[in-house]
Structure formats: structure tokens, C-alpha cells
Write a protein that holds these residues in place. Structure first.
Motif, PDB file in Angstrom:
ATOM      1  N   HIS A  70       0.823  -1.213   0.000  1.00  0.00           N
ATOM      2  CA  HIS A  70       0.000   0.000   0.000  1.00  0.00           C
ATOM      3  C   HIS A  70       0.856   1.261   0.000  1.00  0.00           C
ATOM      4  O   HIS A  70       1.986   1.278   0.499  1.00  0.00           O
ATOM      5  N   ASP A  98       5.838   0.912   7.544  1.00  0.00           N
ATOM      6  CA  ASP A  98       4.454   0.567   7.143  1.00  0.00           C
ATOM      7  C   ASP A  98       3.969   1.557   6.108  1.00  0.00           C
ATOM      8  O   ASP A  98       3.360   2.542   6.458  1.00  0.00           O
ATOM      9  N   MET A  99       4.213   1.246   4.791  1.00  0.00           N
ATOM     10  CA  MET A  99       5.028   0.165   4.327  1.00  0.00           C
ATOM     11  C   MET A  99       5.766   0.490   3.044  1.00  0.00           C
ATOM     12  O   MET A  99       5.850  -0.310   2.140  1.00  0.00           O
ATOM     13  N   GLU A 132      -5.084   1.709   2.359  1.00  0.00           N
ATOM     14  CA  GLU A 132      -5.076   0.557   3.284  1.00  0.00           C
ATOM     15  C   GLU A 132      -5.357   0.999   4.707  1.00  0.00           C
ATOM     16  O   GLU A 132      -6.033   0.302   5.466  1.00  0.00           O
ATOM     17  N   GLU A 133      -4.847   2.140   5.095  1.00  0.00           N
ATOM     18  CA  GLU A 133      -4.969   2.569   6.490  1.00  0.00           C
ATOM     19  C   GLU A 133      -6.396   2.998   6.827  1.00  0.00           C
ATOM     20  O   GLU A 133      -6.776   3.009   8.000  1.00  0.00           O
ATOM     21  N   GLU A 160       3.402  -6.282   4.254  1.00  0.00           N
ATOM     22  CA  GLU A 160       3.242  -5.485   5.466  1.00  0.00           C
ATOM     23  C   GLU A 160       4.435  -5.758   6.378  1.00  0.00           C
ATOM     24  O   GLU A 160       5.150  -6.756   6.227  1.00  0.00           O
TER      25      GLU A 160
HETATM   26 ZN   LIG Z   1       0.396  -1.284   6.504  1.00  0.00          ZN
END
Ligand SMILES: [Zn+2]
Length: 396
Positions: A70, A98-99, A132-133, A160
Motif C-alpha cells: 500500500h 508501514d510500508m 489501506e490505512e 506489510e
Molecule cells: Zn500497513
């Protein structure tokens, strides 16, 4: 290292749509050079998300592979955490761990394979999400492309944050939420427990939550009440994160609202526990009634036999490179992630990204010393899956 630094120095908080896309286009250029057909997938405007980078090469040798990363971080433009700060073999900065570090592992493993002529005739799809978050809603749109990619792949690897060189992730718990509304009779507090007044809504809500605590505990399951409002005038706002309440010590409360979270290792566990919760909710104290509703968030990635096989293959790669064996990381220690949306369709392994720590915290960092080994392991794993792997039990 310079490329990683560049990507970290571009803010790509999930809500910074321009920044997310800017980072995505840097990866796109790299994947273009490797011969991938790349495209930027836009999300509808009202979803307020940047979109995803999608890249694919086609072929019919070995297993079909899906690689997941991501572009976004939790650090928005107003965060004090904005830049890459390197000290010896450690670099701190937003997304180092991350990431953006994990995305580098994907790009550089593929570069190595390309240079060795080992991507020819392979089917590899790379998808780097921009959200993604905080996934764009509805999920049916924001996760549509990854699900379609999974349905025509055999194995998914997700990059990840790593959890040490000797661990990888074969399972991640899913997340969901619940909402409990309890009604009772409003009356003078001096009359509580009598026939017509009964117990009031706060006692009944307490009974339910306490019984959850006593009766539901099992491995990999958590259920946490996050917010509670009880009294005579209860207003919870539409986000479920804020509200107002009033009441008096001399009034038996008529309304109590609780909102909570439920994390689970399988659909079976989720559904079974929801049934138990519903049953507890019906055993009302006198003159009260209660209702519980559930909503789905991210599904679970269960520890399947297939996932264990990918782990074993990865462990063998690691041993062959003199880097030691790799074990399954405790799923109780890992939150939900994007791979969970596709775990039901194919064999999966996660936690293959950069080593480091402090994800989502101002101290987030990457351990640069391990990056080369992590990339090497990934390249060999991709090579073995896309070369040696015979298609098992999945129709092409
Ligand atoms: Zn992540």
C-alpha cells in the motif's frame, strides 16, 4: 536507499490524495521498466480516496502470483512526522516500516528476477492500494480490483511490516463491530427493583457486558466495548464515536447505548460468537429489553493448510540462503490487513515486508541492515512459486 528516501519524503497520508498518487506514480515508472502493464485505478470522487496502482505481466509458467502493498500512511500533512531521518543502519520516517519499505522489497525483488530473465512467461499481479490505512467505502468498490486479481491467482504475498526474520504471518484476525441498545422504565430511583420499575437500562447493559466477559472468552477472540452512554436523554451521533447524555441520581435510566468491537480468527468463530451474544442479550433483567446489531469490517485471514504450505516453502528458501527457518507469527498479536479481503480465494502469506518498528507512531523506523536479506528471500520465494509450483486443486 535513495529511492526509498524519496518515497518517504513525499507525504502520502490516506487523505492526501495528490501525495498518495505521486508516490504511486514513482512505483509505476519502476514497474513499467520491468515490462509490467500498469494502470492507475481511480476511485469515484465521493469516496475521497486516491485510487490504486495495478501492474501485471502475463504468462503460463508456474503458479500465478499476487503481490500486495500500500501507498498510504497514517501520517497526514498536518502530522509532525514528515521526513526521512537516517542514523547509521536505521532510518525513521513516515511509512518507512508501514510500508514504503515493504513496497521496495517487492520492486527490488522483481528487478532482480527481471535481470536474471526469470519473469518471462510468469503471471504476476502487483496491487498497491492507496487506502489501506482507512479503506474507501463501500468496500465493494475499493476492494473490487484486488478480489478480481485474487480470483485469477494461486498465491498472494503481502509485504506489510515484518515481525522479525524468523516469523511470517499465516493468519490475521478480522474486525467487526456491534451496537447494543437497552431500554428500561424511567421512574423514581426509590422504586428501582419493584415490579413496575424493574432494573433500569444501566443495570441491564452492565449485566450483558459482564456476561460477555465471563462467557465468551476463547483463543484469538476479543470483544471490547469502546463507548457507553446511559441515562434518560441519550443521543449518539451518526459516527458512533461521540454523543451526549443526561440523567439524575434520583431517576432510573431508560436508555443505555454501547458500541464495541469484535475480532475473530474465522467466519465460523465470528458467527458462533455473535449467536452467543444475541442469546445473552435476550436474558433481560425485569422491565428491560435489549437489542444487539452487528456490522462487518475486515474478514479474517484464517491459518489454512495452504497458507502453512506457503510458509514452509518460505522457510525452506530462508534456510537455503543461510538465514534460518521461519515460523508462524501469533495471529493474536497482529491486526487486520488488506490481505484478509482476498484470503478466502487463495493461499496467503503476509508480514514479508521491511523489518523495523513503531508503525503508526512518530518513532516509526526501518532497519536498513536487513533490507538486502529480506529482498533476497523474496526474490527466491517468488521465483520458486512462479517456476516450480504446480497448480493444485485450483482450476485455471
Ligand atoms: Zn500497513
Amino acid at each position: 536507499m535513495k529511492f526509498l528516501e524519496n518515497t518517504v519524503n513525499i507525504n502520502s497520508g490516506t487523505h492526501n490524495l495528490e501525495g498518495v498518487k505521486k508516490v504511486g506514480l514513482l512505483y509505476k515508472a519502476e514497474l513499467d521498466k520491468l515490462g509490467f502493464a500498469t494502470r492507475w485505478i481511480e476511485m469515484p470522487k465521493e469516496m475521497k480516496r486516491a485510487g490504486h496502482l495495478y501492474a501485471e505481466i502475463k504468462g503460463n509458467v508456474g503458479k500465478r502470483l499476487l503481490l500486495i502493498g500500500h501507498l498510504d500512511t497514517v501520517f497526514e500533512p498536518d502530522s509532525p512526522v514528515q521526513t526521512w531521518i537516517r542514523k547509521d543502519t536505521v532510518a525513521a520516517g513516515p511509512g518507512t516500516n508501514d510500508m514504503k519499505g515493504g513496497n521496495m522489497v517487492v520492486i527490488y525483488a522483481l528487478k532482480a528476477l527481471k535481470e536474471a530473465g526469470l519473469l518471462k512467461d510468469r503471471q504476476v499481479i502487483v496491487i498497491l492500494h492507496g487506502d489501506e490505512e482507512s479503506s474507501g467505502k463501500p468496500i465493494s468498490i475499493s476492494r473490487k480490483d484486488i478480489i478480481e486479481a485474487a480470483q485469477r491467482s494461486d498465491v498472494a504475498l503481502c509485504f506489510e511490516t515484518g515481525t522479525g526474520m524468523d516469523y511470517a504471518t499465516v493468519a490475521r484476525r478480522g474486525s467487526s463491530s456491534w451496537s447494543l441498545t437497552v431500554k428500561g422504565n424511567q421512574a423514581h430511583s426509590g422504586g428501582i427493583f419493584n415490579k413496575s420499575t424493574g432494573a433500569g437500562s444501566i443495570y441491564e447493559a452492565s449485566r450483558i457486558i459482564h456476561q460477555f466477559y465471563i462467557e465468551l472468552q476463547e483463543q484469538y477472540l476479543t470483544f471490547s466495548p469502546g463507548i457507553i452512554l446511559g441515562g434518560t436523554q441519550v443521543i449518539m451521533d451518526s459516527t458512533g464515536t461521540e454523543g451526549t447524555v443526561s440523567g439524575k441520581t434520583n431517576i432510573v435510566p431508560n436508555t443505555t447505548v454501547v458500541k464495541g468491537d469484535l475480532r475473530f480468527i474465522s467466519e465460523e468463530q465470528k458467527n458462533r460468537v455473535r449467536e452467543k451474544m444475541k442469546l445473552i442479550v435476550t436474558q433481560n433483567l425485569p422491565q428491560t429489553e435489549a437489542e444487539i446489531t452487528f456490522s462487518d469490517g475486515i474478514p479474517a485471514m484464517s491459518p489454512t493448510e495452504g497458507n502453512m504450505q506457503v510458509l514452509n516453502q518460505f522457510s525452506k528458501v530462508s534456510e537455503d540462503l543461510g538465514l534460518g527457518s521461519v515460523k508462524a507469527f501469533d495471529p493474536g498479536l497482529r491486526g487486520a490487513g488488506d490481505i484478509s479481503f482476498v484470503a478466502q480465494y487463495l493461499d496467503c502469506l503476509d508480514g514479508l515486508g521491511a523489518m523495523g518498528g513503531g508503525a503508526h507512531a512518530p518513532s516509526e523506523f526501518i532497519n536498513l541492515k536487513t533490507l538486502r536479506d529480506v529482498e533476497k528471500r523474496t526474490a527466491v520465494l517468488i521465483h520458486r512459486i512462479t517456476t516450480l509450483g504446480k497448480i493444485q486443486n485450483k482450476a485455471r
